[in-house]
Design a protein around this motif. Structure first.
Motif, PDB file in Angstrom:
ATOM      1  N   GLY A  70       0.781  -1.216   0.000  1.00 57.90           N
ATOM      2  CA  GLY A  70       0.000   0.000   0.000  1.00 57.90           C
ATOM      3  C   GLY A  70       0.817   1.272   0.000  1.00 57.90           C
ATOM      4  N   GLU A  71       2.087   1.183   0.388  1.00 55.94           N
ATOM      5  CA  GLU A  71       2.942   2.367   0.443  1.00 55.94           C
ATOM      6  C   GLU A  71       4.401   1.963   0.245  1.00 55.94           C
ATOM      7  OE1 GLU A  71       3.098   4.110   4.435  1.00 55.94           O
ATOM      8  OE2 GLU A  71       2.056   2.331   5.152  1.00 55.94           O
ATOM      9  N   ASN A  72       5.233   2.951  -0.089  1.00 61.81           N
ATOM     10  CA  ASN A  72       6.649   2.704  -0.326  1.00 61.81           C
ATOM     11  C   ASN A  72       7.493   3.276   0.805  1.00 61.81           C
ATOM     12  OD1 ASN A  72       5.741   1.627  -2.717  1.00 61.81           O
ATOM     13  ND2 ASN A  72       7.276   2.644  -3.971  1.00 61.81           N
ATOM     14  N   PHE A  73       8.748   2.822   0.873  1.00 63.27           N
ATOM     15  CA  PHE A  73       9.645   3.204   1.954  1.00 63.27           C
ATOM     16  C   PHE A  73      11.021   3.566   1.405  1.00 63.27           C
ATOM     17  CE2 PHE A  73       6.504   0.235   3.542  1.00 63.27           C
ATOM     18  CZ  PHE A  73       6.031   0.886   4.682  1.00 63.27           C
ATOM     19  N   ASP A  74      11.719   4.425   2.163  1.00 60.51           N
ATOM     20  CA  ASP A  74      13.102   4.778   1.819  1.00 60.51           C
ATOM     21  C   ASP A  74      14.100   3.784   2.401  1.00 60.51           C
ATOM     22  OD1 ASP A  74      12.378   7.254   0.532  1.00 60.51           O
ATOM     23  OD2 ASP A  74      12.027   8.081   2.533  1.00 60.51           O
ATOM     24  N   ILE A  75      13.766   3.218   3.565  1.00 57.24           N
ATOM     25  CA  ILE A  75      14.654   2.270   4.247  1.00 57.24           C
ATOM     26  C   ILE A  75      13.821   1.114   4.782  1.00 57.24           C
ATOM     27  CG2 ILE A  75      16.254   1.914   6.172  1.00 57.24           C
ATOM     28  CD1 ILE A  75      16.971   4.882   5.998  1.00 57.24           C
ATOM     29  N   ILE A  76      14.275  -0.100   4.527  1.00 60.51           N
ATOM     30  CA  ILE A  76      13.612  -1.294   5.050  1.00 60.51           C
ATOM     31  C   ILE A  76      14.599  -2.056   5.930  1.00 60.51           C
ATOM     32  CG2 ILE A  76      12.540  -3.508   4.479  1.00 60.51           C
ATOM     33  CD1 ILE A  76      11.491  -2.227   1.913  1.00 60.51           C
ATOM     34  N   LEU A  77      14.177  -2.383   7.138  1.00 62.76           N
ATOM     35  CA  LEU A  77      14.979  -3.137   8.094  1.00 62.76           C
ATOM     36  C   LEU A  77      14.336  -4.509   8.255  1.00 62.76           C
ATOM     37  CD1 LEU A  77      15.045  -0.284  10.761  1.00 62.76           C
ATOM     38  CD2 LEU A  77      16.750  -0.669   8.963  1.00 62.76           C
ATOM     39  N   ALA A  78      15.098  -5.575   8.021  1.00 64.85           N
ATOM     40  CA  ALA A  78      14.532  -6.930   8.117  1.00 64.85           C
ATOM     41  C   ALA A  78      15.533  -7.855   8.800  1.00 64.85           C
ATOM     42  CB  ALA A  78      14.171  -7.458   6.732  1.00 64.85           C
TER      43      ALA A  78
END
Length: 275
Positions: free
Chosen positions: A203-211
Motif C-alpha cells: 500500500g505504500e513505499n519506503f526509503d529504508i527497510i529493516l529486516a
C-alpha cells in the motif's frame, strides 16, 4: 502462570551451532534459553508445542552437527521475573545503549529502553547488534522506514531517534506487537505497529527497510521488499549466518540490489544493500 516445557539439547560440536539452533527454535515458538557447556536449555509454553513443529528445525538433521534432545514439564514460575534477572544492558559501539528501566543510564549518545519480555530482539542477539551497528552510519532524517519482523521494535525506535519520518513496524507475533506498542510509548516515539507478514505490504513505499528475520523468510520476501522500496533506497538484512550469504546475495542480485557493506559478528552477518 503458563506451564513450560524445558528441552535439553546436546550439541556436538557446540560452536557455531548453538546460536544457530536458538535462532531456529525461536521460529517455532521457543522464547528463552540457557547456554550449557555441551548444549543449550530451551523453553517453550506447553500449549504451543507439538512434536511436528520440530520438523521445521532443519539443524536437527544437518550433516555437520549432531544434536539430541530430551524434555520435561517445568513447574510454574514467573517467567517475566526470571527474564528480568538475566537481562543485561547492551552497548553498541559506545554509541547506543539498550537497557531496561531497572538498569542505570549508561550516558551514551543514544538510549533505547525496553521491557524485557519474551519477544525476540532485545539486542543480546548478535544480529540485532549488527543491525544497530549498520544503522549508525545511515541517514534516517525524514526518511520513511519499515521494520519488518520488528520483535521489540528496537530498530524502529532507533530509526526514529535518528530522525526518521513515518516508521512502520510489523511482526507476525501478537506478543511482539503488544510489546512494541509499550516500548514505543516508553521511548516517546510514534510508530505505526501492526500484526502481519510481507503479504500485508504494497500500500505504500519506503526509503529504508529493516529486516532482521531468517534466511528462508528473507529469500521468499526480498522481491516484495524491493517492490515497496523507493529508488535509491536501502535495505538492511540480518538473521543470517555466514554460510547463508551466497543464497541471499543471489536473490538480491536478481532484484538489482547492490551490496554497500557486509558486517559479521561471530557467525552472524548483516548486509546493507541499495536499490
Amino acid at each position: 502462570m503458563q506451564t513450560y516445557l524445558e528441552f535439553t539439547f546436546k550439541i556436538e560440536p557446540l560452536q557455531p551451532w548453538n546460536e544457530i539452533l536458538m535462532a531456529e527454535l525461536i521460529e517455532v515458538g521457543f522464547d528463552s534459553f540457557t547456554e550449557e557447556h555441551d548444549g543449550i536449555l530451551g523453553y517453550i509454553q506447553k500449549d504451543l508445542f507439538t512434536e511436528s513443529s520440530l520438523q521445521n528445525v532443519s539443524l536437527l538433521t544437518h550433516p555437520e552437527v549432531e544434536i539430541s534432545y530430551t524434555y520435561s514439564e517445568m513447574p510454574n514460575i514467573n517467567w517475566n521475573e526470571e527474564w528480568e534477572k538475566n537481562f543485561d544492558p547492551i552497548n553498541v559501539e559506545n554509541q547506543v545503549s539498550i537497557r531496561a528501566e531497572f538498569h542505570e543510564n549508561q550516558n551514551l549518545p543514544h538510549e533505547i529502553i525496553i521491557q524485557p519480555k519474551m519477544s525476540f530482539g532485545t539486542g543480546h542477539h548478535a544480529t540485532t547488534y549488527l543491525m544497530i551497528q549498520q544503522m549508525l552510519d545511515m541517514d534516517f532524517e525524514g526518511k520513511t522506514v519499515l521494520d519488518m519482523g520488528c520483535g521489540t521494535s528496537v530498530l524502529a525506535i532507533f530509526a526514529k531517534q535518528k530522525g526518521a519520518g513515518k516508521t512502520v513496524a510489523i511482526d507476525i507475533d501478537e506478543w511482539s506487537v503488544e510489546n512494541s506498542k509499550e516500548n514505543a510509548v516508553r521511548n516517546n516515539v510514534e510508530l505505526e505497529i501492526s500484526q502481519g507478514t510481507g503479504e500485508n505490504l504494497g500500500g505504500e513505499n519506503f526509503d529504508i527497510i529493516l529486516a532482521n528475520i531468517n534466511r528462508n523468510i528473507l529469500i521468499s520476501d526480498i522481491p516484495t521488499y524491493v517492490s515497496v522500496l523507493n529508488d535509491g533506497g536501502s535495505i538492511l538484512l540480518s538473521g543470517l549466518c555466514f554460510f547463508d550469504v551466497a543464497d541471499i546475495m543471489e536473490v538480491c542480485t536478481q532484484q538489482n540490489l547492490n551490496l554497500k557493506r557486509q558486517l559479521q559478528r561471530e557467525e552472524w552477518v548483516s548486509l546493507w544493500l541499495e536499490k
